[in-house]
Motif scaffolding. Sequence first.
Motif, mmCIF file in Angstrom:
data_model
loop_
_atom_site.group_PDB
_atom_site.id
_atom_site.type_symbol
_atom_site.label_atom_id
_atom_site.label_comp_id
_atom_site.label_asym_id
_atom_site.label_seq_id
_atom_site.Cartn_x
_atom_site.Cartn_y
_atom_site.Cartn_z
ATOM 1 N N VAL A 1 -21.604 2.703 94.903
ATOM 2 C CA VAL A 1 -20.906 1.646 94.797
ATOM 3 C C VAL A 1 -21.354 0.879 95.871
ATOM 4 C CG1 VAL A 1 -18.537 0.936 95.050
ATOM 5 C CG2 VAL A 1 -18.856 3.077 93.775
ATOM 6 N N HIS A 2 -21.694 -0.580 95.616
ATOM 7 C CA HIS A 2 -22.139 -1.270 96.763
ATOM 8 C C HIS A 2 -21.259 -2.550 96.834
ATOM 9 C CE1 HIS A 2 -26.144 0.056 97.248
ATOM 10 N NE2 HIS A 2 -26.113 0.835 95.832
ATOM 11 N N ARG A 3 -20.883 -3.162 97.939
ATOM 12 C CA ARG A 3 -20.141 -4.443 98.013
ATOM 13 C C ARG A 3 -20.992 -5.528 97.216
ATOM 14 N NH1 ARG A 3 -16.876 -4.144 103.118
ATOM 15 N NH2 ARG A 3 -16.905 -2.239 103.870
ATOM 16 N N ALA A 4 -20.142 -6.564 96.786
ATOM 17 C CA ALA A 4 -20.788 -7.694 96.048
ATOM 18 C C ALA A 4 -21.667 -8.155 96.785
ATOM 19 C CB ALA A 4 -19.724 -8.517 95.753
ATOM 20 N N GLY A 5 -21.771 -8.336 97.972
ATOM 21 C CA GLY A 5 -22.590 -9.038 99.040
ATOM 22 C C GLY A 5 -23.817 -8.192 99.494
ATOM 23 N N CYS A 6 -23.846 -6.972 99.126
ATOM 24 C CA CYS A 6 -25.082 -6.305 99.394
ATOM 25 C C CYS A 6 -26.285 -6.445 98.978
ATOM 26 C CB CYS A 6 -24.596 -4.586 99.010
ATOM 27 S SG CYS A 6 -26.126 -3.512 99.220
ATOM 28 N N ARG A 7 -27.230 -6.691 99.921
ATOM 29 C CA ARG A 7 -28.617 -7.067 99.514
ATOM 30 C C ARG A 7 -29.338 -6.272 98.770
ATOM 31 N NH1 ARG A 7 -29.931 -6.947 105.847
ATOM 32 N NH2 ARG A 7 -30.317 -4.611 106.058
ATOM 33 N N ASN A 8 -28.907 -4.946 98.551
ATOM 34 C CA ASN A 8 -29.723 -4.045 97.870
ATOM 35 C C ASN A 8 -29.315 -4.203 96.313
ATOM 36 O OD1 ASN A 8 -30.863 -2.628 99.986
ATOM 37 N ND2 ASN A 8 -28.962 -1.479 100.059
ATOM 38 N N LEU A 9 -28.258 -4.990 96.262
ATOM 39 C CA LEU A 9 -27.936 -5.303 94.634
ATOM 40 C C LEU A 9 -29.168 -6.136 93.949
ATOM 41 C CD1 LEU A 9 -24.161 -5.956 94.706
ATOM 42 C CD2 LEU A 9 -25.279 -3.887 93.741
ATOM 43 N N ALA A 10 -29.686 -6.899 94.692
ATOM 44 C CA ALA A 10 -30.795 -7.825 94.056
ATOM 45 C C ALA A 10 -31.948 -6.936 93.306
ATOM 46 C CB ALA A 10 -31.416 -8.788 95.161
ATOM 47 N N SER A 11 -32.234 -5.840 94.042
ATOM 48 C CA SER A 11 -33.365 -4.765 93.522
ATOM 49 C C SER A 11 -32.990 -3.962 92.399
ATOM 50 C CB SER A 11 -33.499 -4.029 94.651
ATOM 51 O OG SER A 11 -32.726 -3.138 94.879
ATOM 52 N N PHE A 12 -31.562 -3.987 91.883
ATOM 53 C CA PHE A 12 -31.271 -3.153 90.508
ATOM 54 C C PHE A 12 -31.244 -4.169 89.361
ATOM 55 C CE2 PHE A 12 -28.159 -0.880 93.614
ATOM 56 C CZ PHE A 12 -29.152 -0.060 93.616
ATOM 57 N N PRO A 13 -31.786 -3.676 88.396
ATOM 58 C CA PRO A 13 -31.687 -4.290 86.874
ATOM 59 C C PRO A 13 -30.353 -4.474 86.471
ATOM 60 C CG PRO A 13 -32.689 -2.293 86.853
ATOM 61 C CD PRO A 13 -32.285 -2.241 88.055
ATOM 62 N N SER A 14 -30.079 -5.945 85.934
ATOM 63 C CA SER A 14 -28.587 -6.321 85.753
ATOM 64 C C SER A 14 -27.891 -5.228 84.807
ATOM 65 C CB SER A 14 -28.492 -7.953 85.156
ATOM 66 O OG SER A 14 -29.466 -7.822 84.022
ATOM 67 N N GLU A 15 -28.660 -4.568 84.030
ATOM 68 C CA GLU A 15 -28.218 -3.722 82.938
ATOM 69 C C GLU A 15 -27.457 -2.698 83.681
ATOM 70 O OE1 GLU A 15 -32.621 -2.964 82.674
ATOM 71 O OE2 GLU A 15 -31.352 -4.850 82.617
ATOM 72 N N ARG A 16 -28.124 -2.230 84.776
ATOM 73 C CA ARG A 16 -27.362 -1.129 85.597
ATOM 74 C C ARG A 16 -26.185 -1.573 86.283
ATOM 75 N NH1 ARG A 16 -31.200 2.059 88.904
ATOM 76 N NH2 ARG A 16 -29.509 3.433 89.018
ATOM 77 N N LEU A 17 -25.847 -2.815 86.351
ATOM 78 C CA LEU A 17 -24.781 -3.242 87.310
ATOM 79 C C LEU A 17 -23.341 -3.404 86.417
ATOM 80 C CD1 LEU A 17 -26.377 -6.075 89.227
ATOM 81 C CD2 LEU A 17 -26.061 -3.524 90.124
ATOM 82 N N ILE A 18 -22.430 -2.692 87.008
ATOM 83 C CA ILE A 18 -21.034 -2.905 86.325
ATOM 84 C C ILE A 18 -19.996 -3.263 87.568
ATOM 85 C CG2 ILE A 18 -21.335 -1.204 84.492
ATOM 86 C CD1 ILE A 18 -19.903 1.039 86.263
ATOM 87 N N ALA A 19 -18.867 -3.725 87.083
ATOM 88 C CA ALA A 19 -18.114 -4.300 88.330
ATOM 89 C C ALA A 19 -17.171 -3.073 88.415
ATOM 90 C CB ALA A 19 -17.045 -5.541 87.526
ATOM 91 N N ALA A 20 -16.574 -3.063 89.968
ATOM 92 C CA ALA A 20 -15.881 -1.661 90.256
ATOM 93 C C ALA A 20 -14.950 -2.405 91.260
ATOM 94 C CB ALA A 20 -16.746 -0.760 90.807
ATOM 95 N N GLN A 21 -13.674 -1.693 91.398
ATOM 96 C CA GLN A 21 -12.717 -2.059 92.599
ATOM 97 C C GLN A 21 -11.947 -0.876 92.824
ATOM 98 O OE1 GLN A 21 -10.324 -4.834 90.459
ATOM 99 N NE2 GLN A 21 -8.919 -3.613 90.127
ATOM 100 N N TRP A 22 -11.578 -0.839 93.998
ATOM 101 C CA TRP A 22 -10.798 0.292 94.732
ATOM 102 C C TRP A 22 -9.383 0.152 94.233
ATOM 103 C CZ3 TRP A 22 -13.627 3.909 96.634
ATOM 104 C CH2 TRP A 22 -14.976 3.478 97.263
ATOM 105 N N ALA A 23 -8.996 1.083 93.862
ATOM 106 C CA ALA A 23 -7.654 1.340 93.209
ATOM 107 C C ALA A 23 -6.602 1.101 94.396
ATOM 108 C CB ALA A 23 -7.321 2.732 92.613
#
Length: 105
Positions: free
Chosen positions: A1-23
């Motif tokens: 799980v990464h924060r929305a602003g995490c710079r590492n997210l740019a290196s992930f293919p978009s098909e691997r990304l899913i939205a998540a939130q803390w309960a």
Amino acid sequence: VHRAGCRNLASFPSERLIAAQWADRAVNRRFETDVEIVGDAQGVSIRDVLDVFAGEKMRVVGTSTHSGGRRLRIIVTVETTSIEHLQRPIASLCALDGVMAAHRC
């Protein structure tokens, strides 16, 4: 799980990304945790230790004691709503006669 602003997210293919939130924390959700109290075997009263938790309206679900020489180790399992909820009882335990240390395990 990464924060929305995490710079590492740019290196992930978009098909691997899913939205998540803390309960959201449930209002009355309780957790069991252990508190260790170490002290002088002659000076620490188990009753005084349990009275601290009773005074904080915390449910004690288990205890164990270990004595070796002059040292006494007490583990108390309590229900709590948060780690912050343990601060006051731990401070009260540290103030008891004969107690050398008290902390969450």
